[in-house]
Design a protein around this motif. Sequence first.
Motif, PDB file in Angstrom:
ATOM      1  N   UNK A 140       0.844  -1.193   0.000  1.00  0.00           N
ATOM      2  CA  UNK A 140       0.000   0.000   0.000  1.00  0.00           C
ATOM      3  C   UNK A 140       0.878   1.241   0.000  1.00  0.00           C
ATOM      4  N   UNK A 141       0.557   2.195  -0.855  1.00  0.00           N
ATOM      5  CA  UNK A 141       1.316   3.439  -0.915  1.00  0.00           C
ATOM      6  C   UNK A 141       0.945   4.290   0.300  1.00  0.00           C
ATOM      7  N   UNK A 142       1.952   4.588   1.137  1.00  0.00           N
ATOM      8  CA  UNK A 142       1.696   5.379   2.348  1.00  0.00           C
ATOM      9  C   UNK A 142       2.374   6.742   2.309  1.00  0.00           C
ATOM     10  N   UNK A 143       3.085   7.003   1.230  1.00  0.00           N
ATOM     11  CA  UNK A 143       3.735   8.301   1.088  1.00  0.00           C
ATOM     12  C   UNK A 143       4.149   8.524  -0.346  1.00  0.00           C
ATOM     13  N   UNK A 144       3.829   9.693  -0.884  1.00  0.00           N
ATOM     14  CA  UNK A 144       4.219  10.004  -2.255  1.00  0.00           C
ATOM     15  C   UNK A 144       4.269  11.511  -2.413  1.00  0.00           C
ATOM     16  N   UNK A 148       9.170  15.782  -5.218  1.00  0.00           N
ATOM     17  CA  UNK A 148      10.335  14.904  -5.181  1.00  0.00           C
ATOM     18  C   UNK A 148       9.920  13.534  -5.695  1.00  0.00           C
ATOM     19  N   UNK A 149      10.671  12.986  -6.619  1.00  0.00           N
ATOM     20  CA  UNK A 149      10.293  11.724  -7.259  1.00  0.00           C
ATOM     21  C   UNK A 149      10.584  10.526  -6.350  1.00  0.00           C
ATOM     22  N   UNK A 150       9.876  10.495  -5.220  1.00  0.00           N
ATOM     23  CA  UNK A 150      10.074   9.452  -4.216  1.00  0.00           C
ATOM     24  C   UNK A 150       8.724   9.056  -3.637  1.00  0.00           C
ATOM     25  N   UNK A 151       8.570   7.766  -3.332  1.00  0.00           N
ATOM     26  CA  UNK A 151       7.349   7.270  -2.692  1.00  0.00           C
ATOM     27  C   UNK A 151       7.728   6.174  -1.697  1.00  0.00           C
ATOM     28  N   UNK A 152       6.817   5.889  -0.771  1.00  0.00           N
ATOM     29  CA  UNK A 152       7.046   4.853   0.242  1.00  0.00           C
ATOM     30  C   UNK A 152       5.838   3.931   0.290  1.00  0.00           C
ATOM     31  N   UNK A 153       6.102   2.629   0.356  1.00  0.00           N
ATOM     32  CA  UNK A 153       5.055   1.613   0.414  1.00  0.00           C
ATOM     33  C   UNK A 153       5.077   0.898   1.761  1.00  0.00           C
ATOM     34  N   UNK A 154       3.932   0.408   2.164  1.00  0.00           N
ATOM     35  CA  UNK A 154       3.839  -0.439   3.350  1.00  0.00           C
ATOM     36  C   UNK A 154       3.524  -1.860   2.885  1.00  0.00           C
ATOM     37  N   UNK A 155       4.417  -2.807   3.229  1.00  0.00           N
ATOM     38  CA  UNK A 155       4.248  -4.200   2.814  1.00  0.00           C
ATOM     39  C   UNK A 155       4.241  -5.065   4.074  1.00  0.00           C
ATOM     40  N   UNK A 156       3.091  -5.565   4.435  1.00  0.00           N
ATOM     41  CA  UNK A 156       2.933  -6.320   5.683  1.00  0.00           C
ATOM     42  C   UNK A 156       3.847  -7.539   5.713  1.00  0.00           C
ATOM     43  N   UNK A 157       3.973  -8.232   4.593  1.00  0.00           N
ATOM     44  CA  UNK A 157       4.775  -9.464   4.566  1.00  0.00           C
ATOM     45  C   UNK A 157       6.267  -9.210   4.765  1.00  0.00           C
ATOM     46  N   UNK A 158       6.715  -7.981   4.569  1.00  0.00           N
ATOM     47  CA  UNK A 158       8.136  -7.686   4.702  1.00  0.00           C
ATOM     48  C   UNK A 158       8.502  -7.176   6.096  1.00  0.00           C
ATOM     49  N   UNK A 159       7.543  -7.166   7.002  1.00  0.00           N
ATOM     50  CA  UNK A 159       7.820  -6.707   8.359  1.00  0.00           C
ATOM     51  C   UNK A 159       8.843  -7.615   9.029  1.00  0.00           C
ATOM     52  N   UNK A 160       9.772  -7.006   9.759  1.00  0.00           N
ATOM     53  CA  UNK A 160      10.841  -7.687  10.509  1.00  0.00           C
ATOM     54  C   UNK A 160      11.952  -8.241   9.613  1.00  0.00           C
ATOM     55  N   UNK A 261      12.153  12.810   4.621  1.00  0.00           N
ATOM     56  CA  UNK A 261      10.793  12.651   4.110  1.00  0.00           C
ATOM     57  C   UNK A 261      10.321  11.207   4.243  1.00  0.00           C
ATOM     58  N   UNK A 262      11.196  10.269   3.980  1.00  0.00           N
ATOM     59  CA  UNK A 262      10.843   8.853   4.125  1.00  0.00           C
ATOM     60  C   UNK A 262      10.529   8.508   5.574  1.00  0.00           C
ATOM     61  N   UNK A 263      11.336   9.013   6.490  1.00  0.00           N
ATOM     62  CA  UNK A 263      11.084   8.783   7.916  1.00  0.00           C
ATOM     63  C   UNK A 263       9.736   9.355   8.338  1.00  0.00           C
ATOM     64  N   UNK A 264       9.417  10.517   7.799  1.00  0.00           N
ATOM     65  CA  UNK A 264       8.142  11.160   8.139  1.00  0.00           C
ATOM     66  C   UNK A 264       6.975  10.308   7.679  1.00  0.00           C
ATOM     67  N   UNK A 265       7.034   9.794   6.456  1.00  0.00           N
ATOM     68  CA  UNK A 265       5.955   8.940   5.951  1.00  0.00           C
ATOM     69  C   UNK A 265       5.864   7.638   6.743  1.00  0.00           C
ATOM     70  N   UNK A 269       1.912   7.927   8.123  1.00  0.00           N
ATOM     71  CA  UNK A 269       1.530   7.611   6.746  1.00  0.00           C
ATOM     72  C   UNK A 269       0.448   8.552   6.213  1.00  0.00           C
ATOM     73  N   UNK A 270       0.470   8.789   4.919  1.00  0.00           N
ATOM     74  CA  UNK A 270      -0.582   9.537   4.256  1.00  0.00           C
ATOM     75  C   UNK A 270      -1.826   8.660   4.144  1.00  0.00           C
ATOM     76  N   UNK A 271      -2.981   9.280   4.089  1.00  0.00           N
ATOM     77  CA  UNK A 271      -4.217   8.523   3.906  1.00  0.00           C
ATOM     78  C   UNK A 271      -4.331   8.106   2.440  1.00  0.00           C
ATOM     79  N   UNK A 272      -5.135   7.075   2.193  1.00  0.00           N
ATOM     80  CA  UNK A 272      -5.325   6.611   0.821  1.00  0.00           C
ATOM     81  C   UNK A 272      -5.934   7.701  -0.046  1.00  0.00           C
TER      82      UNK A 272
END
Length: 417
Positions: A140-144, A148-160, A261-265, A269-272
Motif C-alpha cells: 500500500x502506498x503510504x507516502x508520495x 520529489x520523485x520518491x514514494x514509500x510503500x507499506x508491505x505487511x509481509x516484509x515486516x521484521x 521525508x521517508x522517515x516522516x511517511x 503515513x498519508x491517507x489513501x
Amino acid sequence: MFCGRCGIENEQQAKHCVDCGLKLQELLVKPNTKINYFIISFSVALLSIFAVAIIHFFSSTTVSETNNGIASEHTDVKENDKTELIKEIQPSVYTISTEAGMGSGFLFDEKGSVVTSAHVVAGFTEVWLRDFMGHITTGRVIGISDELDVALLEVVEYKDKEPLVMDKNISEIGTKIIAFGSPYGFENSASIGYVSGIDRDFDAGYQYEDLYQFDAQTSPGSSGGPLVDAYTGKVIGINTAFLTEDESIGFSIPAHAMYSQLEKWATSPMSSEDVAKIKPHEDLFEESFEYAYEDDYVFDEVTLKDFAEDFMVDYESAVEYGNFAFIEDRVEPNSVAYEELKPYLARFKGKDVRVNLIAGKALKVLIENEHAVVSVQEEFNIIEIDGKTTSIKRERDYTIVMNQYGYYLITDISLYD
C-alpha cells in the motif's frame, strides 16, 4: 575558468570540470600544460620511489588490519566481494508493478516500508511486489510526493526483514557503485560503475536537483532501485532516470535528500485519499528519458554478450537456491530450455549447496535472421554442505530469440561443439 588538472576551459560558474570532474578553484590564467605534464611526470616518478620504500614498512600493518576486519576504503573491491555483496542486497530489492508499468524498490526499515520512485506508483494506492525468489505480494502506498520523485510503500509481509542501510553523507565523484533494479523486466539485476557527476539538475515534472550521475547500465524498470556504494554496501541514492541515447548514463536522487521525508511517511503515513490525489506528471517522460518501443528490433552483439553474461550470474543463484524464478524471465516459455531447466533446478532445492561462479564470459556471437547463438565459457564450483566441491569448467551455446518488445530470451542451451 581553466581546470588545474587537465587544462580544459569551463564556464565561470562551473563547480566541477566537465572533462575530468575535478572540483574547480579560481584560476586567473590558463595553466601551462607542458609544465603541468612535467610536474605530473616528475611527481609520479618521485611517488613511485617513495611508495616502494614505504610498502614494506606498512605491509605488516595492512595484514594485521585485514585480519581484524579493517579494510581500507581506498582498496578496490575484489570480484568475489562484489558477488557476495550483490547476494546480500538482492533479498531486500523488489520489482514493483502496477497496471500502468513496472519499476523497482528496496526495503527501508523493519516495519516493512519499501522505497520506490513516485512516478512508478503515481495514480495508484496499491501495487504488486515480487521478491528475488519470485514470491508476489501486495503493498500500500503510504507516502508520495508531487515534487520529489520518491514514494514509500507499506508491505505487511516484509515486516521484521532486514532493511538496507542508507548513507546520509554526500558521495564523491569516483565512488564505485552497484545499481540494482529490473531493467526491461529483467528482475533484480545489478550493474557496476562509478559516480561520474554530482549536482546534476534537470526539469521533468519533478524537482530533480543535485542528482548523482553514474555510468552503470540503467533502463526502463530500473527506476526506484537502490544505488549502492560498492565498498560500504550502503544505499547512497535511488535510481530515477536515464538517457535513452546512452543508457550507461543514469541519475540518482541522493539518500541524504530524501531520508527525512521517508522517515516522516514511515512514522505518519498519508491517507489513501491523499495518496490518490497525486497523479502522474504528463511531462515526466520527455523524449530524453522515455524509452520508445520500435517496430523492428535487431540483434546487437554487445548487448547479446551482456545478456549472456548476466544470465550466468543469475543461473548461479538459481542453482544455489534451487529456484527457477531467478532466470524464468530470461527463458522463452515452452522452449527446450524452459522445459529442461525448470525440473533440473528443482533438484537443488533444499540441498543446501553453494555455487561460486569463478568466471563467466561470452566468447563469440553468431547472428541469424530469427535467432542468435552466443558461445560462452563458464567456470564455477558447487560446494555441498559436507564441504565436497565439484569444479566445472565448460563452454556452451545459448540460442537466443527476441520477443515483440525487443527482450532477449533463451530457447536452448547446449554444450559447445
